[in-house]
Design a protein around this motif. Structure first.
Motif: not given
Length: 301
Positions: A182-186, A189-208
């Motif tokens: 809940q502390g991961v900046p939304k 995640l939204d910027a990564a989604t706009i750039d075309g990142a998949s769910g796994w890519q958002r998890f690996r490169n942003v969330t983790v």
């Protein structure tokens, strides 16, 4: 009396109950065990100083259960800690949603097993794994028409049963992960989604990366807890005489070995030496993790 001295006086006055309790019930026994680790001591005789004899007997292999208990504890740690981290993180990801009706109920249900005392949890699972009356073997018989294995008397299965019990109580680890997620900046995640990142890519490169300090904390706590497993193994070896025998050594965890040396064999000096070796091993493992964290833990400063 100056105001500063008065403040200091009242500070020590208010913490004195805790301070006295710490000295009498924690620091005192710790220092006593350190002294006793250099002695030959049992209930029926006074401690007799033997120097490093206990430590030499352990490290040179004269304490026959030491190597086996180390192997059992190490194998359990290798199995339980990663599985607990993965399952707790997966559950936290599933529960890290908002504006869904009843999400708090699901979070409560997932967390509830962690609130049950370890003794009660272990006894419940011992009945589940019971070879004749256990739910697991009754389902085995109903679905496949065969009698299920004797889970708790098979040395190759009983350790896995304890791993299952440990993972089942992943609620504390899950809640810590949930707080981190809940502390991961939304916005990221939204910027990564706009750039075309998949769910796994958002998890690996942003969330983790953002929850890597939380992962680090849970790994440290998990390893320390795994090295100190006792209750499950103790109950499994005593439960109605229907479980694995101590002689099989399949669940002879390190702390259970300390208990047996002290309270069954009366070798309190040797047991204290084993306990201090465990402290040193845990300290070394923790320091190694702190050294390695520079390579994978990310702090958002």
């Amino acid at each position: 009396m100056t105001k500063k001295n008065a403040t200091t006086k009242y500070f020590f006055l208010f913490i004195s109950p805790w301070l006295i309790g710490f000295i009498v019930f924690t620091l005192g026994p710790v220092l006593s065990s350190l002294y006793l680790s250099f002695t030959k001591y049992s209930i029926i005789e006074a401690p007799r100083w033997v120097g490093l004899l206990n430590y030499k007997a352990i490290l040179k292999g004269f304490e026959p259960n030491f190597i086996n208990s180390v192997k059992v504890t190490a194998l359990f740690t290798i199995l339980a800690v990663p599985l607990n981290i993965i399952i707790a993180l997966a559950a936290a990801l599933l529960l890290n949603v908002k504006n869904i009706r009843g999400i708090t109920i699901f979070r409560t249900v997932f967390f509830l097993p962690a609130l049950i005392p370890v003794v009660a949890t272990t006894i419940i699972w011992a009945w589940i794994f019971h070879p004749k009356y256990g739910v697991l073997n009754l389902l085995y018989l109903k679905l496949f028409g065969v009698q299920g294995p004797n889970w708790l008397q098979n040395p190759q299965l009983v350790l896995g049963c304890i791993v299952v019990i440990t993972i089942w109580t992943f609620g504390n680890t899950m809640m810590i992960f949930l707080a981190g997620l809940q502390g991961v900046p939304k916005g990221l995640l939204d910027a990564a989604t706009i750039d075309g990142a998949s769910g796994w890519q958002r998890f690996r490169n942003v969330t983790v990366p953002y929850i890597s300090p939380v992962i680090f904390f849970n790994v440290i706590i998990g390893i320390i807890g795994a090295f100190q497993v006792f209750t499950q193994a103790f109950i499994f070896t005593e439960f109605n005489g229907t479980t694995v025998s101590v002689n099989d050594k399949a669940v002879l965890f390190y702390v259970l070995n300390i208990y047996q040396q002290a309270f069954e064999n009366g070798r309190f000096g040797l047991a204290c030496a084993l306990a201090w070796i465990l402290l040193v091993v845990i300290l070394i493992m923790t320091l190694i993790q702190f050294y390695l964290k520079k390579k994978w833990v990310f702090y958002n400063e």
